[in-house]
Write a protein that holds these residues in place. Structure first.
Motif, PDB file in Angstrom:
ATOM      1  N   GLU A  74       0.690  -1.296  -0.012  1.00  0.00           N
ATOM      2  CA  GLU A  74      -0.089  -0.019   0.138  1.00  0.00           C
ATOM      3  C   GLU A  74       0.843   1.336   0.097  1.00  0.00           C
ATOM      4  O   GLU A  74       0.442   2.207  -0.797  1.00  0.00           O
ATOM      5  N   LYS A  75       1.915   1.278   0.815  1.00  0.00           N
ATOM      6  CA  LYS A  75       2.881   2.315   0.630  1.00  0.00           C
ATOM      7  C   LYS A  75       3.409   2.587  -0.658  1.00  0.00           C
ATOM      8  O   LYS A  75       3.489   3.706  -1.138  1.00  0.00           O
ATOM      9  N   LEU A  76       3.977   1.601  -1.232  1.00  0.00           N
ATOM     10  CA  LEU A  76       4.242   1.592  -2.531  1.00  0.00           C
ATOM     11  C   LEU A  76       3.325   2.229  -3.653  1.00  0.00           C
ATOM     12  O   LEU A  76       3.645   2.993  -4.375  1.00  0.00           O
ATOM     13  N   ALA A  77       2.087   1.681  -3.598  1.00  0.00           N
ATOM     14  CA  ALA A  77       0.827   2.082  -4.276  1.00  0.00           C
ATOM     15  C   ALA A  77       0.891   3.600  -4.133  1.00  0.00           C
ATOM     16  O   ALA A  77       0.665   4.540  -4.930  1.00  0.00           O
ATOM     17  N   ASP A  78       0.886   4.300  -2.778  1.00  0.00           N
ATOM     18  CA  ASP A  78       0.645   5.516  -2.509  1.00  0.00           C
ATOM     19  C   ASP A  78       1.567   6.316  -2.991  1.00  0.00           C
ATOM     20  O   ASP A  78       1.318   7.395  -3.677  1.00  0.00           O
ATOM     21  N   VAL A  79       2.953   5.807  -3.076  1.00  0.00           N
ATOM     22  CA  VAL A  79       4.069   6.543  -3.773  1.00  0.00           C
ATOM     23  C   VAL A  79       3.918   6.593  -5.428  1.00  0.00           C
ATOM     24  O   VAL A  79       3.904   7.783  -5.801  1.00  0.00           O
ATOM     25  N   LEU A  80       3.376   5.591  -5.942  1.00  0.00           N
ATOM     26  CA  LEU A  80       3.186   5.436  -7.296  1.00  0.00           C
ATOM     27  C   LEU A  80       1.852   6.457  -7.793  1.00  0.00           C
ATOM     28  O   LEU A  80       1.879   7.315  -8.597  1.00  0.00           O
ATOM     29  N   ALA A  81       0.813   6.653  -6.681  1.00  0.00           N
ATOM     30  CA  ALA A  81      -0.272   7.467  -6.940  1.00  0.00           C
ATOM     31  C   ALA A  81      -0.021   8.901  -7.179  1.00  0.00           C
ATOM     32  O   ALA A  81      -0.648   9.661  -7.844  1.00  0.00           O
ATOM     33  N   THR A  82       1.218   9.392  -6.430  1.00  0.00           N
ATOM     34  CA  THR A  82       1.649  10.594  -6.559  1.00  0.00           C
ATOM     35  C   THR A  82       2.193  11.173  -7.991  1.00  0.00           C
ATOM     36  O   THR A  82       2.540  12.394  -8.361  1.00  0.00           O
ATOM     37  N   ASP A  83       2.413  10.081  -8.712  1.00  0.00           N
ATOM     38  CA  ASP A  83       2.804  10.393 -10.378  1.00  0.00           C
ATOM     39  C   ASP A  83       1.838   9.903 -11.121  1.00  0.00           C
ATOM     40  O   ASP A  83       1.493   8.916 -11.225  1.00  0.00           O
ATOM     41  N   PRO A  84       1.269  11.055 -11.710  1.00  0.00           N
ATOM     42  CA  PRO A  84       0.020  10.596 -12.921  1.00  0.00           C
ATOM     43  C   PRO A  84       0.693   9.494 -13.955  1.00  0.00           C
ATOM     44  O   PRO A  84      -0.095   8.660 -14.248  1.00  0.00           O
ATOM     45  N   GLU A  85       1.831   9.532 -14.251  1.00  0.00           N
ATOM     46  CA  GLU A  85       2.284   8.401 -15.119  1.00  0.00           C
ATOM     47  C   GLU A  85       1.888   7.004 -14.561  1.00  0.00           C
ATOM     48  O   GLU A  85       1.746   6.068 -15.263  1.00  0.00           O
ATOM     49  N   PHE A  86       2.080   6.610 -13.164  1.00  0.00           N
ATOM     50  CA  PHE A  86       1.788   5.453 -12.552  1.00  0.00           C
ATOM     51  C   PHE A  86       0.498   5.398 -11.977  1.00  0.00           C
ATOM     52  O   PHE A  86       0.443   4.179 -11.001  1.00  0.00           O
ATOM     53  N   GLY A  87      -0.355   6.179 -12.069  1.00  0.00           N
ATOM     54  CA  GLY A  87      -1.803   6.046 -11.438  1.00  0.00           C
ATOM     55  C   GLY A  87      -2.203   4.863 -11.736  1.00  0.00           C
ATOM     56  O   GLY A  87      -3.066   3.736 -10.795  1.00  0.00           O
ATOM     57  N   GLU A  88      -2.237   4.143 -13.018  1.00  0.00           N
ATOM     58  CA  GLU A  88      -2.955   2.835 -13.337  1.00  0.00           C
ATOM     59  C   GLU A  88      -2.172   1.705 -12.508  1.00  0.00           C
ATOM     60  O   GLU A  88      -2.805   0.758 -12.056  1.00  0.00           O
ATOM     61  N   LYS A  89      -0.956   1.787 -12.332  1.00  0.00           N
ATOM     62  CA  LYS A  89       0.068   0.844 -11.592  1.00  0.00           C
ATOM     63  C   LYS A  89      -0.627   0.803 -10.264  1.00  0.00           C
ATOM     64  O   LYS A  89      -0.671  -0.144  -9.538  1.00  0.00           O
ATOM     65  N   ALA A  90      -0.731   1.926  -9.568  1.00  0.00           N
ATOM     66  CA  ALA A  90      -1.309   2.354  -8.328  1.00  0.00           C
ATOM     67  C   ALA A  90      -2.477   1.636  -7.917  1.00  0.00           C
ATOM     68  O   ALA A  90      -2.875   0.869  -7.233  1.00  0.00           O
TER      69      ALA A  90
END
Length: 117
Positions: A74-90
């Motif tokens: 979840e922490k990793l997904a939270d980090v990814l969610a801050t970058d629009p490029e990685f929203g889908e991965k989050a």
């Protein structure tokens, strides 16, 4: 090979420390596109390029292979969610956590909905 309980705790603590440092970095200018972030990602067997190049399923498998517990996922997904490029991965990782942990989290549900808007 599965990790023993003691090694699993040490590995989770190591991953948690890396993710905490990465979380601090994403809120400064440059965010994940800094050498410091790349170095931290490398300690998790990742890079900006590898994350972008992996399918969502491959990315989810990667974090399982590297012994992330659900809290660290979840922490990793939270980090990814801050970058629009990685929203889908989050979103994919949040959905994976919801399905595999067999526990519904309104917090994760709300994070997913916020990213889909």
């Amino acid at each position: 090979m599965p990790l023993s309980l003691g090694l699993r705790d040490e590995e989770n603590e190591r991953i948690n420390n890396i993710l905490n440092k990465l979380t601090e970095l994403v809120y400064v200018p440059g965010g994940m596109n800094t050498p410091d972030a790349e170095q931290l990602l490398a300690q998790l067997g990742l890079s900006i390029e590898s994350i972008a190049g992996m399918s969502n399923d491959d990315f989810n498998s990667h974090v399982v292979k590297f012994h992330f517990d659900f809290a660290n996922m979840e922490k990793l997904a939270d980090v990814l969610a801050t970058d629009p490029e990685f929203g889908e991965k989050a979103v994919s990782l949040y959905n994976f956590i919801q399905a595999e942990s067999k526990m519904f989290s309104f917090d994760i549900f709300n994070k997913i909905n916020a990213l889909k808007l």
